[in-house]
Write a protein that holds these residues in place. Structure first.
Motif, mmCIF file in Angstrom:
data_model
loop_
_atom_site.group_PDB
_atom_site.id
_atom_site.type_symbol
_atom_site.label_atom_id
_atom_site.label_comp_id
_atom_site.label_asym_id
_atom_site.label_seq_id
_atom_site.Cartn_x
_atom_site.Cartn_y
_atom_site.Cartn_z
ATOM 1 N N MET A 143 -2.849 -8.235 3.610
ATOM 2 C CA MET A 143 -2.205 -7.093 2.976
ATOM 3 C C MET A 143 -1.854 -6.041 4.032
ATOM 4 O O MET A 143 -2.562 -5.876 5.017
ATOM 5 C CB MET A 143 -3.131 -6.470 1.923
ATOM 6 N N PRO A 144 -0.760 -5.310 3.831
ATOM 7 C CA PRO A 144 -0.381 -4.285 4.818
ATOM 8 C C PRO A 144 -1.359 -3.119 4.812
ATOM 9 O O PRO A 144 -1.991 -2.806 3.797
ATOM 10 C CB PRO A 144 0.999 -3.842 4.342
ATOM 11 N N THR A 145 -1.456 -2.466 5.952
ATOM 12 C CA THR A 145 -2.220 -1.227 6.034
ATOM 13 C C THR A 145 -1.245 -0.056 6.053
ATOM 14 O O THR A 145 -0.029 -0.227 6.167
ATOM 15 C CB THR A 145 -3.071 -1.175 7.315
ATOM 16 N N LEU A 146 -1.809 1.142 5.974
ATOM 17 C CA LEU A 146 -0.982 2.344 6.057
ATOM 18 C C LEU A 146 -0.215 2.426 7.370
ATOM 19 O O LEU A 146 0.802 3.122 7.451
ATOM 20 C CB LEU A 146 -1.867 3.592 5.938
ATOM 21 N N PHE A 147 -0.669 1.703 8.380
ATOM 22 C CA PHE A 147 -0.110 1.863 9.719
ATOM 23 C C PHE A 147 0.849 0.733 10.095
ATOM 24 O O PHE A 147 1.314 0.675 11.225
ATOM 25 C CB PHE A 147 -1.258 1.977 10.724
ATOM 26 N N ASP A 148 1.176 -0.108 9.134
ATOM 27 C CA ASP A 148 2.152 -1.170 9.357
ATOM 28 C C ASP A 148 3.554 -0.670 9.019
ATOM 29 O O ASP A 148 3.730 0.157 8.118
ATOM 30 C CB ASP A 148 1.820 -2.384 8.493
ATOM 31 N N PRO A 149 4.572 -1.197 9.686
ATOM 32 C CA PRO A 149 5.951 -0.772 9.396
ATOM 33 C C PRO A 149 6.423 -1.274 8.043
ATOM 34 O O PRO A 149 5.842 -2.208 7.460
ATOM 35 C CB PRO A 149 6.763 -1.394 10.533
ATOM 36 N N ILE A 150 7.480 -0.647 7.533
ATOM 37 C CA ILE A 150 8.067 -1.040 6.257
ATOM 38 C C ILE A 150 9.553 -0.716 6.266
ATOM 39 O O ILE A 150 9.967 0.309 6.821
ATOM 40 C CB ILE A 150 7.364 -0.337 5.064
ATOM 41 N N ALA A 151 10.335 -1.598 5.664
ATOM 42 C CA ALA A 151 11.760 -1.328 5.482
ATOM 43 C C ALA A 151 11.939 -0.604 4.157
ATOM 44 O O ALA A 151 11.549 -1.100 3.097
ATOM 45 C CB ALA A 151 12.554 -2.624 5.493
ATOM 46 N N LEU A 152 12.519 0.583 4.228
ATOM 47 C CA LEU A 152 12.855 1.369 3.045
ATOM 48 C C LEU A 152 14.382 1.439 2.993
ATOM 49 O O LEU A 152 15.004 2.346 3.528
ATOM 50 C CB LEU A 152 12.234 2.772 3.132
ATOM 51 N N GLY A 153 14.965 0.420 2.384
ATOM 52 C CA GLY A 153 16.406 0.295 2.432
ATOM 53 C C GLY A 153 16.856 0.044 3.854
ATOM 54 O O GLY A 153 16.335 -0.844 4.547
ATOM 55 N N ALA A 154 17.798 0.860 4.338
ATOM 56 C CA ALA A 154 18.325 0.701 5.695
ATOM 57 C C ALA A 154 17.378 1.246 6.754
ATOM 58 O O ALA A 154 17.591 1.005 7.946
ATOM 59 C CB ALA A 154 19.677 1.401 5.806
ATOM 60 N N LEU A 155 16.356 1.978 6.344
ATOM 61 C CA LEU A 155 15.467 2.634 7.294
ATOM 62 C C LEU A 155 14.216 1.793 7.519
ATOM 63 O O LEU A 155 13.589 1.328 6.561
ATOM 64 C CB LEU A 155 15.080 4.016 6.780
ATOM 65 N N VAL A 156 13.837 1.625 8.773
ATOM 66 C CA VAL A 156 12.605 0.918 9.105
ATOM 67 C C VAL A 156 11.598 1.955 9.573
ATOM 68 O O VAL A 156 11.711 2.507 10.685
ATOM 69 C CB VAL A 156 12.835 -0.155 10.179
ATOM 70 N N ALA A 157 10.631 2.248 8.709
ATOM 71 C CA ALA A 157 9.604 3.238 9.019
ATOM 72 C C ALA A 157 8.497 2.584 9.833
ATOM 73 O O ALA A 157 8.075 1.464 9.534
ATOM 74 C CB ALA A 157 9.036 3.820 7.727
ATOM 75 N N ARG A 158 8.020 3.286 10.854
ATOM 76 C CA ARG A 158 7.021 2.686 11.751
ATOM 77 C C ARG A 158 5.633 2.630 11.132
ATOM 78 O O ARG A 158 4.747 1.952 11.639
ATOM 79 C CB ARG A 158 6.993 3.432 13.081
ATOM 80 N N ASN A 159 5.416 3.342 10.054
ATOM 81 C CA ASN A 159 4.179 3.236 9.287
ATOM 82 C C ASN A 159 4.499 3.569 7.834
ATOM 83 O O ASN A 159 5.634 3.916 7.500
ATOM 84 C CB ASN A 159 3.085 4.149 9.860
ATOM 85 N N ARG A 160 3.523 3.426 6.963
ATOM 86 C CA ARG A 160 3.729 3.611 5.529
ATOM 87 C C ARG A 160 3.245 4.972 5.040
ATOM 88 O O ARG A 160 2.961 5.163 3.864
ATOM 89 C CB ARG A 160 3.038 2.479 4.761
ATOM 90 N N ILE A 161 3.166 5.907 5.961
ATOM 91 C CA ILE A 161 2.728 7.264 5.661
ATOM 92 C C ILE A 161 3.974 8.147 5.615
ATOM 93 O O ILE A 161 4.594 8.436 6.640
ATOM 94 C CB ILE A 161 1.730 7.762 6.722
ATOM 95 N N VAL A 162 4.344 8.556 4.423
ATOM 96 C CA VAL A 162 5.543 9.357 4.201
ATOM 97 C C VAL A 162 5.139 10.814 4.036
ATOM 98 O O VAL A 162 4.134 11.116 3.384
ATOM 99 C CB VAL A 162 6.300 8.870 2.953
ATOM 100 N N MET A 163 5.885 11.715 4.633
ATOM 101 C CA MET A 163 5.684 13.141 4.378
ATOM 102 C C MET A 163 6.440 13.505 3.108
ATOM 103 O O MET A 163 7.658 13.326 3.021
ATOM 104 C CB MET A 163 6.176 13.979 5.543
ATOM 105 N N ALA A 164 5.713 14.003 2.116
ATOM 106 C CA ALA A 164 6.307 14.368 0.830
ATOM 107 C C ALA A 164 7.150 15.631 0.973
ATOM 108 O O ALA A 164 6.942 16.431 1.894
ATOM 109 C CB ALA A 164 5.214 14.588 -0.207
ATOM 110 N N PRO A 165 8.096 15.840 0.063
ATOM 111 C CA PRO A 165 8.879 17.082 0.087
ATOM 112 C C PRO A 165 7.991 18.282 -0.233
ATOM 113 O O PRO A 165 7.207 18.243 -1.183
ATOM 114 C CB PRO A 165 9.941 16.856 -0.990
ATOM 115 N N LEU A 166 8.137 19.339 0.560
ATOM 116 C CA LEU A 166 7.278 20.519 0.429
ATOM 117 C C LEU A 166 8.111 21.783 0.596
ATOM 118 O O LEU A 166 8.561 22.091 1.703
ATOM 119 C CB LEU A 166 6.182 20.504 1.504
#
Length: 363
Positions: A1-24
Motif C-alpha cells: 500500500m502507498p505511504t503518505l510519502f509516495d508520489p501520486i498522479a493527480l490528473g496531469a500533475l505528478v505530486a512527489r508525495n500524497r501530502i496536500v496543502m489544503a486551501p486556507l
C-alpha cells in the motif's frame, strides 16, 4: 500500500508525495483583492507539499465577500500572482488556484452590492467586514439569466490562473460558498431547473465544472466538496444521495481529483451528527480521492491503507508548520497554530512559524 510519502498522479500533475496543502484563507491581499509580496514567501515555505492548494480566490467582485482576499478576474491580479507561483516552482513545488464565489457569505459593504445566492436567504452568523463583524443581511436569488455569467466568471478566472502560472485549478464547491448553496436544500429553495431534485441542484456545479474543464482541461481541474454537516448555515436534509450523485457526475466529466472536507473532533467548522460520507462517495468516484479534516499521520495513513483515500490534505497543521512533510516523516512535534493571527494582515503568524532547523538553532 502507498505511504503518505509516495508520489501520486493527480490528473496531469505528478505530486512527489500524497501530502496536500489544503486551501486556507489568510487575508493577506489588499482591499483591491491584489495578492501581496509576502504571499510568495508564505507559499514557497510550504513547497515541499506534494501539491499546494491556494487560498480561496474570488472569480469576480461579486464573489469576493471576505476582507483582504485575493482575486483572479483582473489583469493586475494575474500579474501579482506570477511571482507567487514562480516562487513555488523555484522550490520544486506544484500549486493550483482554488476558484470561489462566496455567494450569500459575502457582505454588501465588501462586494458593493447585495449578496446573491440560490435563494433569498440569510446566513445565521455575522459577516466580517472592514469595520469588524456585522449582522448578516438577506441575499437575493440569482435570476436564471444571471447564471451564465457566473459560469463565465469561473471559466475566465480559470484561464487567468493558467496565465498566472498555476498548475491547475480547484473549483470551490464546499464550505457554504455559492456552489454549495445551490447544492444543499436548506439554502436552495428554487423551483426552476436549478432547484428541487438532486439532479437540478447539482446542475450549476456540473455546468461550472464543464466550463472550467473546457478552458484548462479536465486533467488540471479538481473540485472540493464538504458533504458532512452544516457550514456557514448551509446544510442538507439527506446528504448521501446528493453527494453521491455529485461525485458520479464529476467522475463522468473526468476531473483530476475530488477533495472532500469531512468533519472530525477539533474541526474548524464544528462537529456534526451527520455520518461520515466518504465511504458512500468512494464507489461513485473512480479517480483520486483526497480527504481533509484535522488529520494526524496515523489517521492519514490508515485511510490510505484502507483504500478510502488516495491522498490527504492538511490545513491548520500546514499553516503552522511550513516543513510539515519533514515533520510527519520524522515523527517530529508540530508547532501549534496561533488563531489570533489567522486573518490579520501582517507577517506575524504568517511567515514566522519556525522549521525544525530553526528550532535547533534557537535551542
Amino acid at each position: 500500500m502507498p505511504t503518505l510519502f509516495d508520489p501520486i498522479a493527480l490528473g496531469a500533475l505528478v505530486a512527489r508525495n500524497r501530502i496536500v496543502m489544503a486551501p486556507l484563507t489568510r487575508s493577506r491581499a489588499t482591499r483591491q483583492n491584489v495578492p501581496t509580496a509576502m504571499m510568495a514567501d508564505y507559499y514557497a515555505q510550504r513547497a515541499t507539499a506534494g501539491l499546494i492548494t491556494s487560498e480561496a480566490i474570488a472569480v469576480s467582485q461579486q464573489g469576493a465577500g471576505f476582507t483582504y482576499t485575493p482575486g483572479l478576474w483582473r489583469d493586475d491580479h494575474v500579474e501579482a500572482w506570477k511571482p507567487i507561483t514562480g516562487a513555488v516552482h523555484d522550490k520544486g513545488g506544484l500549486v493550483i488556484a482554488q476558484l470561489a464565489h462566496n455567494g450569500r457569505a459575502g457582505d454588501s459593504s465588501v462586494i458593493g452590492e447585495q449578496p446573491v445566492s440560490a435563494s433569498a436567504t440569510t446566513p445565521p452568523i455575522d459577516n466580517w467586514t472592514y469595520d469588524g463583524p456585522k449582522p448578516p443581511k438577506a441575499s437575493r436569488a440569482l435570476h436564471l439569466d444571471e447564471i451564465p455569467g457566473i459560469i463565465a466568471d469561473f471559466a475566465h478566472a480559470a484561464r487567468n490562473a493558467i496565465t498566472a502560472g498555476f498548475d491547475g485549478v480547484q473549483i470551490h464547491g464546499a464550505n457554504g460558498m455559492l456552489l454549495d448553496q445551490f447544492l444543499r436544500d436548506n439554502c436552495n429553495l428554487r423551483n426552476d431547473d436549478y432547484g428541487g431534485s438532486v439532479q437540478n441542484r447539482i446542475r450549476l456545479l456540473r455546468e461550472v465544472t464543464r466550463a472550467v474543464c473546457d478552458v484548462v482541461g479536465a486533467e488540471r481541474t479538481a473540485v472540493r466538496l464538504s458533504p458532512n454537516g452544516a457550514t456557514w448555515g448551509v446544510d442538507d436534509s439527506n446528504p448521501t444521495p446528493l453527494f453521491t450523485a455529485a461525485a458520479a457526475m464529476l467522475d463522468e466529466i473526468g476531473i483530476a481529483y475530488l477533495e472532500l472536507r469531512e468533519t472530525a473532533a477539533g474541526s474548524a467548522f464544528g462537529e456534526t451528527d451527520v455520518p461520515r460520507q466518504s465511504p458512500m462517495i468512494r464507489p461513485h468516484f473512480k479517480g483520486p480521492l483526497v480527504l481533509n479534516n484535522n488529520y494526524d499521520h496515523a489517521r492519514a495513513q490508515a485511510d490510505l491503507d484502507s483504500g478510502l483515500a488516495d491522498s490527504i490534505s492538511f490545513g491548520r497543521s500546514f499553516l503552522a508548520n511550513p516543513d510539515l512533510v519533514r515533520r510527519l516523516d520524522e515523527g517530529a512535534p508540530l508547532n501549534e497554530p496561533r488563531p489570533e493571527h489567522f486573518y490579520t494582515q501582517g507577517a506575524e503568524g504568517y511567515l514566522d512559524y519556525p522549521t525544525l532547523p530553526e528550532l535547533d538553532v534557537a535551542a
